[in-house]
Design a protein around this motif. Structure first.
Motif, PDB file in Angstrom:
ATOM      1  N   TYR A  41       0.815  -1.221   0.000  1.00 19.53           N
ATOM      2  CA  TYR A  41       0.000   0.000   0.000  1.00 19.53           C
ATOM      3  C   TYR A  41       0.854   1.280   0.000  1.00 19.53           C
ATOM      4  O   TYR A  41       0.389   2.337   0.399  1.00 19.53           O
ATOM      5  CB  TYR A  41      -0.949   0.032   1.196  1.00 19.53           C
ATOM      6  CG  TYR A  41      -2.134  -0.892   1.082  1.00 19.53           C
ATOM      7  CD1 TYR A  41      -3.273  -0.513   0.380  1.00 19.53           C
ATOM      8  CD2 TYR A  41      -2.125  -2.142   1.699  1.00 19.53           C
ATOM      9  CE1 TYR A  41      -4.369  -1.362   0.278  1.00 19.53           C
ATOM     10  CE2 TYR A  41      -3.220  -3.005   1.597  1.00 19.53           C
ATOM     11  CZ  TYR A  41      -4.337  -2.599   0.886  1.00 19.53           C
ATOM     12  OH  TYR A  41      -5.421  -3.446   0.786  1.00 19.53           O
ATOM     13  N   TRP A  94      -0.692   8.256  -0.963  1.00 15.35           N
ATOM     14  CA  TRP A  94      -1.158   8.338  -2.355  1.00 15.35           C
ATOM     15  C   TRP A  94      -1.461   9.783  -2.743  1.00 15.35           C
ATOM     16  O   TRP A  94      -2.289  10.034  -3.611  1.00 15.35           O
ATOM     17  CB  TRP A  94      -2.393   7.471  -2.548  1.00 15.35           C
ATOM     18  CG  TRP A  94      -2.160   6.069  -2.119  1.00 15.35           C
ATOM     19  CD1 TRP A  94      -1.318   5.159  -2.682  1.00 15.35           C
ATOM     20  CD2 TRP A  94      -2.738   5.424  -0.988  1.00 15.35           C
ATOM     21  NE1 TRP A  94      -1.343   3.985  -1.996  1.00 15.35           N
ATOM     22  CE2 TRP A  94      -2.212   4.112  -0.941  1.00 15.35           C
ATOM     23  CE3 TRP A  94      -3.655   5.808  -0.018  1.00 15.35           C
ATOM     24  CZ2 TRP A  94      -2.565   3.198   0.043  1.00 15.35           C
ATOM     25  CZ3 TRP A  94      -4.009   4.894   0.958  1.00 15.35           C
ATOM     26  CH2 TRP A  94      -3.461   3.604   0.979  1.00 15.35           C
ATOM     27  N   GLN A  99      -7.475  11.103  -7.751  1.00 14.79           N
ATOM     28  CA  GLN A  99      -8.440  11.086  -6.647  1.00 14.79           C
ATOM     29  C   GLN A  99      -9.230   9.776  -6.596  1.00 14.79           C
ATOM     30  O   GLN A  99      -9.507   9.247  -5.521  1.00 14.79           O
ATOM     31  CB  GLN A  99      -9.405  12.268  -6.765  1.00 14.79           C
ATOM     32  CG  GLN A  99     -10.301  12.457  -5.551  1.00 14.79           C
ATOM     33  CD  GLN A  99      -9.494  12.742  -4.277  1.00 14.79           C
ATOM     34  OE1 GLN A  99      -8.608  13.587  -4.274  1.00 14.79           O
ATOM     35  NE2 GLN A  99      -9.790  12.015  -3.189  1.00 14.79           N
ATOM     36  N   MET A 100      -9.582   9.222  -7.748  1.00 14.86           N
ATOM     37  CA  MET A 100     -10.348   7.976  -7.761  1.00 14.86           C
ATOM     38  C   MET A 100      -9.546   6.822  -7.142  1.00 14.86           C
ATOM     39  O   MET A 100     -10.104   5.943  -6.503  1.00 14.86           O
ATOM     40  CB  MET A 100     -10.802   7.614  -9.174  1.00 14.86           C
ATOM     41  CG  MET A 100      -9.678   7.337 -10.157  1.00 14.86           C
ATOM     42  SD  MET A 100     -10.280   6.931 -11.836  1.00 14.86           S
ATOM     43  CE  MET A 100     -11.034   5.351 -11.526  1.00 14.86           C
ATOM     44  N   VAL A 101      -8.224   6.862  -7.319  1.00  9.70           N
ATOM     45  CA  VAL A 101      -7.365   5.842  -6.700  1.00  9.70           C
ATOM     46  C   VAL A 101      -7.359   6.025  -5.192  1.00  9.70           C
ATOM     47  O   VAL A 101      -7.491   5.055  -4.432  1.00  9.70           O
ATOM     48  CB  VAL A 101      -5.928   5.928  -7.266  1.00  9.70           C
ATOM     49  CG1 VAL A 101      -4.983   5.004  -6.498  1.00  9.70           C
ATOM     50  CG2 VAL A 101      -5.929   5.584  -8.751  1.00  9.70           C
ATOM     51  N   GLN A 102      -7.233   7.258  -4.749  1.00 11.54           N
ATOM     52  CA  GLN A 102      -7.244   7.541  -3.317  1.00 11.54           C
ATOM     53  C   GLN A 102      -8.574   7.123  -2.682  1.00 11.54           C
ATOM     54  O   GLN A 102      -8.592   6.525  -1.608  1.00 11.54           O
ATOM     55  CB  GLN A 102      -6.993   9.030  -3.077  1.00 11.54           C
ATOM     56  CG  GLN A 102      -5.623   9.502  -3.527  1.00 11.54           C
ATOM     57  CD  GLN A 102      -5.394  10.966  -3.235  1.00 11.54           C
ATOM     58  OE1 GLN A 102      -5.683  11.444  -2.145  1.00 11.54           O
ATOM     59  NE2 GLN A 102      -4.872  11.692  -4.217  1.00 11.54           N
ATOM     60  N   ASP A 103      -9.650   7.424  -3.373  1.00 11.10           N
ATOM     61  CA  ASP A 103     -10.977   7.093  -2.849  1.00 11.10           C
ATOM     62  C   ASP A 103     -11.177   5.589  -2.715  1.00 11.10           C
ATOM     63  O   ASP A 103     -11.921   5.127  -1.845  1.00 11.10           O
ATOM     64  CB  ASP A 103     -12.070   7.680  -3.753  1.00 11.10           C
ATOM     65  CG  ASP A 103     -12.100   9.208  -3.705  1.00 11.10           C
ATOM     66  OD1 ASP A 103     -11.502   9.782  -2.771  1.00 11.10           O
ATOM     67  OD2 ASP A 103     -12.714   9.816  -4.612  1.00 11.10           O
ATOM     68  N   PHE A 104     -10.522   4.833  -3.568  1.00 17.33           N
ATOM     69  CA  PHE A 104     -10.624   3.372  -3.506  1.00 17.33           C
ATOM     70  C   PHE A 104      -9.700   2.792  -2.439  1.00 17.33           C
ATOM     71  O   PHE A 104     -10.095   1.926  -1.658  1.00 17.33           O
ATOM     72  CB  PHE A 104     -10.289   2.774  -4.875  1.00 17.33           C
ATOM     73  CG  PHE A 104     -10.222   1.272  -4.872  1.00 17.33           C
ATOM     74  CD1 PHE A 104     -11.379   0.508  -4.901  1.00 17.33           C
ATOM     75  CD2 PHE A 104      -8.996   0.618  -4.821  1.00 17.33           C
ATOM     76  CE1 PHE A 104     -11.313  -0.881  -4.883  1.00 17.33           C
ATOM     77  CE2 PHE A 104      -8.921  -0.777  -4.803  1.00 17.33           C
ATOM     78  CZ  PHE A 104     -10.083  -1.523  -4.837  1.00 17.33           C
ATOM     79  N   LEU A 105      -8.455   3.267  -2.403  1.00 14.74           N
ATOM     80  CA  LEU A 105      -7.440   2.649  -1.545  1.00 14.74           C
ATOM     81  C   LEU A 105      -7.589   2.964  -0.058  1.00 14.74           C
ATOM     82  O   LEU A 105      -7.340   2.091   0.784  1.00 14.74           O
ATOM     83  CB  LEU A 105      -6.039   3.054  -2.010  1.00 14.74           C
ATOM     84  CG  LEU A 105      -5.547   2.371  -3.286  1.00 14.74           C
ATOM     85  CD1 LEU A 105      -4.211   2.941  -3.715  1.00 14.74           C
ATOM     86  CD2 LEU A 105      -5.432   0.862  -3.079  1.00 14.74           C
ATOM     87  N   LYS A 108      -9.966   0.623   1.636  1.00 12.23           N
ATOM     88  CA  LYS A 108      -9.424  -0.736   1.559  1.00 12.23           C
ATOM     89  C   LYS A 108      -8.295  -0.938   2.562  1.00 12.23           C
ATOM     90  O   LYS A 108      -8.170  -2.007   3.165  1.00 12.23           O
ATOM     91  CB  LYS A 108      -8.908  -1.024   0.143  1.00 12.23           C
ATOM     92  CG  LYS A 108      -9.997  -1.225  -0.877  1.00 12.23           C
ATOM     93  CD  LYS A 108     -10.786  -2.484  -0.583  1.00 12.23           C
ATOM     94  CE  LYS A 108     -11.862  -2.714  -1.612  1.00 12.23           C
ATOM     95  NZ  LYS A 108     -12.767  -3.799  -1.233  1.00 12.23           N
ATOM     96  N   GLU A 111      -9.801  -1.447   5.930  1.00 16.20           N
ATOM     97  CA  GLU A 111     -10.447  -2.760   5.959  1.00 16.20           C
ATOM     98  C   GLU A 111      -9.411  -3.879   6.086  1.00 16.20           C
ATOM     99  O   GLU A 111      -9.634  -4.875   6.774  1.00 16.20           O
ATOM    100  CB  GLU A 111     -11.253  -2.926   4.666  1.00 16.20           C
ATOM    101  CG  GLU A 111     -11.936  -4.256   4.479  1.00 16.20           C
ATOM    102  CD  GLU A 111     -12.614  -4.337   3.113  1.00 16.20           C
ATOM    103  OE1 GLU A 111     -12.525  -5.410   2.491  1.00 16.20           O
ATOM    104  OE2 GLU A 111     -13.201  -3.323   2.665  1.00 16.20           O
TER     105      GLU A 111
END
Length: 199
Positions: A41, A94, A99-105, A108, A111
Motif C-alpha cells: 500500500y 497516495w 483522486q479515484m485511486v485515493q478514494d478506492f485505496l 481498503k 479494511e
C-alpha cells in the motif's frame, strides 16, 4: 554494475575493514536509493536506526553473539517496522495519485489492517525484507559489502535503540568493505526450487 551482476556478487560478508569510513555522501546515496523499494500500500513501514555511536555498537555486539561485523562494518542499520504506519495520515501515501485511486485505496487500507495486528506485522516484515534486499544491492552497486543479521537478542537491541512500543525489529544489516573472506556461493539448482503450476 548491472542489477544481475550485483545479485551475483553479493555475499553475506562476516569480516569488514574496521578502519574504513563511509562518507556522508555515500550514506545518503545508499539510503535515498533504498527507500525507493516497494512496500505494501506504499506505506513505507520501515524506520531505520543508523547506529553510529561506537559505544552503542559495542553494546549491540555484546548481545549479538560477539559478531565482529557489528562493530567493524562502516555502517550498521537496525531495520525496524512501524506497525501502525497504516493509520498514520494514510492519505499521504497516495497524495500524488488520482483522486479515484485515493478514494478506492483509503477504505481498503483500513479494511485490510484494522483489528488485524498479525496482518499488520506480517506485511511490515515482508516490506522490511524488500527494503533490506534493496539496501544490500545498492551497497553492492556502490562498491560495498553487506551482511543481513538476525543473530542477536532482539529485546536487548530494542532497549539499546529505545524502540517505541508499537515498532518491531526485523533484522540488522552491516555494510562496509569486506576483507575478502566471503565463501563461494552455494545454491540449489533452479530446477529443484521451482515447480510449474503446482508441487
Amino acid at each position: 554494475m548491472e542489477v544481475i551482476a550485483a545479485v551475483r556478487n553479493r555475499r553475506a560478508v562476516k569480516s569488514f575493514d574496521p578502519h574504513h569510513k563511509m562518507s556522508d555522501e555515500t550514506r545518503k546515496a545508499l539510503l535515498e536509493a533504498a527507500v525507493l523499494a516497494p512496500s505494501a500500500y506504499n506505506i513505507q513501514h520501515w524506520r531505520i536506526v543508523d547506529v553510529r555511536d561506537p559505544a552503542q555498537r559495542v553494546a549491540i555486539r555484546e548481545v549479538a553473539w560477539g559478531q565482529a561485523q557489528v562493530t567493524d562494518a562502516s555502517a550498521l542499520y537496525v531495520l525496524c517496522a512501524d506497525l501502525n504506519a497504516w493509520q498514520e495520515e494514510p492519505q499521504r501515501y497516495w497524495a500524488t495519485s488520482p483522486q479515484m485511486v485515493q478514494d478506492f485505496l483509503l477504505p481498503k487500507l483500513d479494511e485490510y489492517y484494522r483489528g488485524k495486528p498479525e496482518t499488520a506485522r506480517d506485511e511490515a516484515m515482508r516490506t522490511l525484507g524488500i527494503f533490506g534486499m534493496t539496501l544490500m544491492l545498492v551497497a553492492q552497486e556502490l562498491g560495498y559489502d553487506s551482511c543481513p543479521m538476525d543473530g542477536f537478542d532482539f529485546d536487548a537491541v530494542a532497549k539499546i535503540i529505545r524502540l517505541p512500543a508499537d515498532f518491531a525489529i526485523g533484522y540488522m544489516v552491516a555494510i562496509g568493505k569486506g576483507t575478502g573472506n566471503a565463501w563461494p556461493s552455494n545454491r540449489e539448482p533452479v530446477e529443484k526450487l521451482v515447480s510449474i503450476d503446482h508441487f
